[in-house]
Enzyme design. Sequence first.
Site, PDB file in Angstrom:
ATOM      1  N   CYS A  30       4.091  -1.643  -5.744  1.00 21.96           N
ATOM      2  CA  CYS A  30       2.911  -1.657  -4.884  1.00 21.96           C
ATOM      3  C   CYS A  30       3.187  -0.853  -3.614  1.00 21.96           C
ATOM      4  CB  CYS A  30       2.543  -3.088  -4.511  1.00 21.96           C
ATOM      5  SG  CYS A  30       1.058  -3.192  -3.519  1.00 21.96           S
ATOM      6  N   PRO A  31       2.463   0.204  -3.379  1.00 22.47           N
ATOM      7  CA  PRO A  31       2.712   0.991  -2.172  1.00 22.47           C
ATOM      8  C   PRO A  31       2.258   0.273  -0.909  1.00 22.47           C
ATOM      9  CG  PRO A  31       0.846   1.887  -3.384  1.00 22.47           C
ATOM     10  CD  PRO A  31       1.400   0.769  -4.209  1.00 22.47           C
TER      11      PRO A  31
END
Lengths: 767, 152
Positions: A134-135
């Site tokens: 997940c950025p």
Amino acid sequence: MPASGADSLKPSAFIPVCTAACLLVGSTSLFFVFTCPWLAVTVCPAVPPCCAVLFLFVLANFTMATFMDAGVLPIANEDEDKDDEFRAPLYKNVDVKGVQVRMKWCASCHFYRPPRCSHCSVCDHCVEDFDHHCPWVNNCIGRRNYRYFFLFLLSLTFHMIGVFTFGLIYVLHHMDELWKLHCTITLVVISISGLFLIPVLGLTGFHLYLVSRGRTTNEQVTGKFQGGVNPFTRGCCNNLEYLVCSPISPGYTARPCKKSVIHIQPPFLRPEIDRQMPAKVRDNGIQSHDLQNRVWANRSHAKVKPRTVKYFPAYHLRIMGHHTKSIIPVSIPTVPQLRPVLEAISRGSSPIPPEQVLLSRIGSQQAGLPVQTNSTSSSLHLNSLTLNSRSLTLKHGNRHGSKYHLPAMHGDSLGSNPPPSIINSSSLLANHGSSSNLSYDNLINPADPQYLAQRGAPPVGYHPHYMSLGADATVLQRSSPHAYSPVFMGVARQSPQPRDSSPLQGLTSRDPSPSLQGFIQRDPSPSFQGLMARDLASQSVTSRDLTPPGLVMRDMTSQSLRDSLRDLGPQGMTPPKSAAARYDNFSKTIMASIHERREMEERERMLRLQARSQALYGPDVGIYDIPCRRSLPPESIRQPGSRGPTPPAYGSREFLMSTGILGYGMRTSPLSSSSTSSLTRGPKTSSSPLQSSSSSSLQSKGRSSSPAYCTTDRQTQPLPSSTSTLPRLTSSSTSSAPSYTSYATAKRSSLTYSSEGKDSVTLGALK
Amino acid sequence: MSTDTEHSASLANKVFIQRDYSEGTTCKFQTKFPSELESRIERTLFEDTVKTLNNYYAEAEKIGGQSYLEGCLACATAYLIFLCMETRYEKVLKKIAKYIQEQNEKIYAPRGLLITDPIERGMRVIEISIYEDRGSSGSSSGSSSVSGSTAR
């Protein structure tokens, strides 16, 4: 492009998370400052505290999702994979609740990824139950922090809905003051929250769906369980329960160091192992050894020189092969030595072809292998049948114990030589098994009804076989083209190597000579006796000539032979005839000479085959299979003139046998290492996933497979492997492959087998 | 440390007991007896050890009252509880470490074997080191004593 861990530390990686954090904290702070006071007064005083708690929850989950180890698997020690690095397949299949799941080899972490584990290219480590990277939190979402991520999403959704709703209420109540500070800020806040609510809501709904189905994002995106069964789901409710209530598994990295010193000091305890197994083999060998010795002794008492033990090369092979992995040296009579015998045979006057002599020697001196010339044709027919079926029946030869040895032995002794006379004798022996027919037939086709019938009815039934041996001139000539004794080659074919010991052991474990005993017990028929007398009379002359070489050959080494001889000896002395004695002498000399020759031939062949099979056969040479071209060494490697005047044609039975006999002694294949080097999972550096994938597609770690199967593997492998062995960077996104399970099944079938040796052979064949 | 004893042990081989995934991703190890240990330890002892470990792990991963309570408490305290309290899993892991230590001292070390805690290998394998008697050495060598566990 396998990213190093530094990717997550790059400044650009922090932008999304910083943005998200700023937006979240900032917006909420503004909301609390500018909107909540009015809400507390106007709507309800409980609104701000609830919003605060919810926001706290969002923050906590956000923090945990960001900073918690997702379940990173530490890189395996070198010890763990040092055997597998260059020989193991890229995929391993494992059964999870009845569903085949594929475990892929991780070249970076050096282990087979557990089910649901995946390698994160951004963080460059394998994560257990990998969901996604997940950025917005700049972290992998995996087993340990998926709950926090999911709760973050859930709580964020509610928080954003709340902020948006209450801000809207505020704005609607202050429509005439829209450009005042409070209103403007609230407008900004609700526009941000409204804007980001839609993707966050979508993501939350998506993960709700995943949880209900028991899948990870990775599995959903790659379509692993689209068409198949997901073995990891526990049902919708249980999945939710597992999500919320399951214990948090511990982190594997950065664990507290706990040193505990354990002293390991020899001497070590050893368990009480059952040593019966090796003892059994030894006992069998010893027994046979003793038997042979006893037989030998008996024979020597009966003026049979020890060399006659060599008549059981197969038996000896069994023992020797087990211990020494070499063909028992058997002396083969030289041509000059055998000439008189052969001449006698060709004249048809000798009812006892060399092989029969051998057999009779072995077992029955007495029971006598009645050599009768009558039913040559029948025996010939039988022999041809047996020969034809040899390749198939030899596979099961080891089940039939010593019977196989006899013929093999005979073949060895007789079939190995070029000299025409010997060839004749050997071919005679080989083709017709003479007395060896009995054993030969046993070897070749134990199920042969004739043989069985004959075994059932000893003397009478056997005779045709013996007779078939026939020192018939026609028979001889017919069989002469065969340079190799099929019997001998059949022996050779008896599974070399790893199986060598087993069939051999099987043979050894059996009573050394059931067939011999059969010989022994068989009472010579009248015709046989008559023949014997006649034959012996004629042979006695030749036997005298042959005596010296026969004596030379007497230094039999095989104890098994002695044992079998011993078995046969006492019983075999049933025909108390001078003819028998003459027969004995004749056979003695012939056998001696034959043995000498055979021994020489054996040695030569062994050397040749050894060289050949070393080049071609890996450790799996023990696989005894229906011969096919793939399993044969290339013709080019075959030594020229390996067999004298008529070298076995490539692919012929003789060729197969000859290679088999060497394979029996083979252990390593020089080619295997070179061939398998290209079939590795890829270098440790894993710099070229494609390369590794292509090589691994041809690679498998099995140890035994039929060549045909191996080839099939080759043919099928490239297709699935090409898709399955794509670099891991893209693998997660690629497979729109069929359902995970079916894909795994196909991969499994194409990758599981094929020995290295076979690989080398097929590689040679294909390349 | 072996001092001036007659014999010393050296690491000869390592056996890896793999995970048993037949029941999903729950932590369970195969109880199949590896052939390398056939001459070193009785099968029953080995199987007992692995089965006990499996039971420990099953207990650690059990979803029940205690795990639910832990989760609620953690949520309620915004996960600050993790700073002061040890989870049940961690407690069981400590029990496992103790059990492995005890097994090593009582059963495996006398047989020249050493079990490594699977947590050090990411719970993927149970590593069993096989030591061989190197014969008399007469000098001190560090090979006969090993550290049970280390952190990565």
